[in-house]
Design an enzyme around this catalytic site. Structure first.
Site, PDB file in Angstrom:
ATOM      1  CB  SER A   1       3.562  12.571 -31.919  1.00  0.00           C
ATOM      2  OG  SER A   1       2.725  12.912 -30.860  1.00  0.00           O
TER       3      SER A   1
ATOM      4  CE1 TYR B   1       3.024  17.822 -33.780  1.00  0.00           C
ATOM      5  CE2 TYR B   1       2.189  16.115 -32.320  1.00  0.00           C
ATOM      6  CZ  TYR B   1       3.250  16.766 -32.916  1.00  0.00           C
ATOM      7  OH  TYR B   1       4.533  16.366 -32.633  1.00  0.00           O
TER       8      TYR B   1
ATOM      9  CE  LYS C   1       5.013  15.519 -36.113  1.00  0.00           C
ATOM     10  NZ  LYS C   1       6.387  15.538 -36.648  1.00  0.00           N
TER      11      LYS C   1
END
Lengths: 323, 323
Positions: free
Chosen positions: A126, A150, A154
């Protein structure tokens, strides 16, 4: 051969499944295209029935090793790992994000390692792995400094996949996805949920809230583009990737204001009037830490493509919804 | 206040302990220097007796949560996490490297989070987080592409510490150490073990094997410099670090040939003649993936210093050994 999609009941998972069933084949472990005999869709909830005998649906928690062991055998030549706790939720529930975004990704790699058949494994990453002080256009060699849990999770999954690949446990590839827009369906807990909502809701006659200023710059990819890239990414020759298993996928760089103008171009003033502007500091902080653009040279050399314009993206969304 | 050193029986741990006992105080959680009432040395083996009533020795496996819970309480205002599986061993035993370099680092952060007192936590990282195609001088914003499992595990620990800090669970700092040379004692399983051995062994009349070509460029820091930097890193004001908790420590960039010439300068031809050149592909591959130099501007602005020259490093090694 078998293909596994984790997060197979989700929006991207279902769409990827449909595309794979239509194509009927994909390049797996040895690089040659083979017929897909079984498509395993693993998710924590039951997905829509795709009405195809090749589909096997598994419902389970990918945080449990036994669930992954049940989903992966030595015929599983290609794995798309899409299951994730989205950015807003991983920020709100740290332990859940760690458990799914980090631990389950590692478990998946461990199960593949134990099987010993070196499948192709595609991880999605991402824009959120970047953050902090960034150049106007992020480069392939720009350091990661995620400003959300997040993004950190990732980035860790990226490092794991790269090392498991280097060691020969899997043949991995990481595709760093731009923000996906326009997603169909309902808003979700992703900080970027509005990037679809401000188009989707007005098009269906509903009000949408935009929680960030109009000048906020986003890096976007359409669902169609994402599905194309996922399959192309799986089929890439490992040798072309070398020791850089992470690819920044092409996107289009648009400000929220430009997105609104594209909506006006496609659907008129009436649609635009349904957007209500109401700043949400929590979302501004997360989304504002992401890059608005990155260098796409390498991805393009590898044959990966983005979209032409955001107005085109809206048009194809309308087309897809009509079907 | 209490201070914890993991890897407290190791060479750097023991040296750091001695220095802290001599100073008697350090800046802990609130940034003010306080008297060190207890210095906890945790390691998997018993260290040398430092003969100081403030020292508490704990022997245990930091892969076990209970061991860390026993070592950390709400008075533990500063933690130096030095325990690690070194590069060569982490490459040879993947699971052990993951368990200590990744899982134990995370456990340490989790125990701090559970205590809720937000201690200063200093992680040591390494040149090994870099790899692949690198600029001649690595910059602060150069992306990580580790080419060893040790490097990947260290890079993951960096990301964890940064996110735990961002969330307010700890006040973390990561110091990326150059290769430490000259280490006293015996060779170890680090791929860079020779970087000390080719000086240490000839100085004590023994033969040393150099497993890499003479033009191999290394980025070095002396043990003295490392101890200074560890304490200074712990005492840095968090606000000065902002959202970039990782600092590349200053080093000196020398080729192995230049190291040998420095040895000749200090100890003569006789010492140099004790180096046998015998290439080891496994070590060349790992060490060759590391940067030979990085930009030190930020570290220097933060007040962190390196060594003057490698000949000086050898001289201070001889001095320290005489004591």
């Amino acid at each position: 051969m078998k293909v596994l999609i984790t997060g197979g009941a989700g929006f991207l998972g279902q769409r990827l499944a449909r595309e794979l069933l239509e194509r009927g084949e994909i390049a797996g472990a040895d690089g040659k295209r083979e017929r897909i005999g079984e498509l395993v869709l693993l998710d924590v909830v039951e997905g829509a029935d795709l009405g195809d005998a090749r589909v096997k649906t598994l419902v389970g928690d990918i945080g449990e090793r036994s669930v992954l062991e049940n989903a992966i055998d030595t015929d599983t030549a290609a794995i798309f790992h899409l299951a994730a706790i989205v950015s807003g939720q991983a920020e709100a529930d740290f332990d859940l994000g760690m458990r799914i975004n980090l631990d389950a990704s590692r478990l998946l790699l461990e199960v593949c390692r134990a099987r010993g058949h070196r499948p192709r494994v595609v991880f999605t990453s991402s824009v959120a792995v970047y953050g902090g002080e960034l150049p106007a256009v992020v480069q392939d060699d720009t350091a990661l400094n995620p400003q959300s849990s997040y993004g950190a999770q990732k980035a860790i999954a990226e490092l794991l996949l790269s090392d498991y690949t280097r060691r020969g446990f899997v043949d991995g590839r990481v595709l760093r996805l731009p923000t996906i827009s326009v997603r169909p369906g309902k808003p979700n807990a992703a900080a970027s949920s509005f990037a679809s909502g401000i188009v989707r809701e007005p098009l269906s006659g509903e009000e949408a809230v935009c929680p960030v200023p109009g000048e906020t710059r986003l890096w976007l990819l359409s669902p169609r583009g994402a599905i194309e890239a996922l399959i192309a990414g799986c089929e890439l020759d490992g040798a072309a990737l070398g020791n850089r298993r992470i690819v920044n996928l092409p996107g289009i760089s648009v400000s929220v204001n430009e997105m609104v103008e594209a909506l006006r171009e496609v659907a008129g003033d009436e649609a635009v009037a349904r957007i209500r502007w109401e700043t949400d500091g929590r979302i501004v902080k997360i989304v504002g830490s992401w890059p608005g653009s990155w260098n796409t040279e390498r991805a393009e050399k590898l044959g990966l493509k983005g979209d032409a314009s955001f107005a085109d993206v809206i048009r194809s969304y309308i087309e897809d919804e009509k079907r």
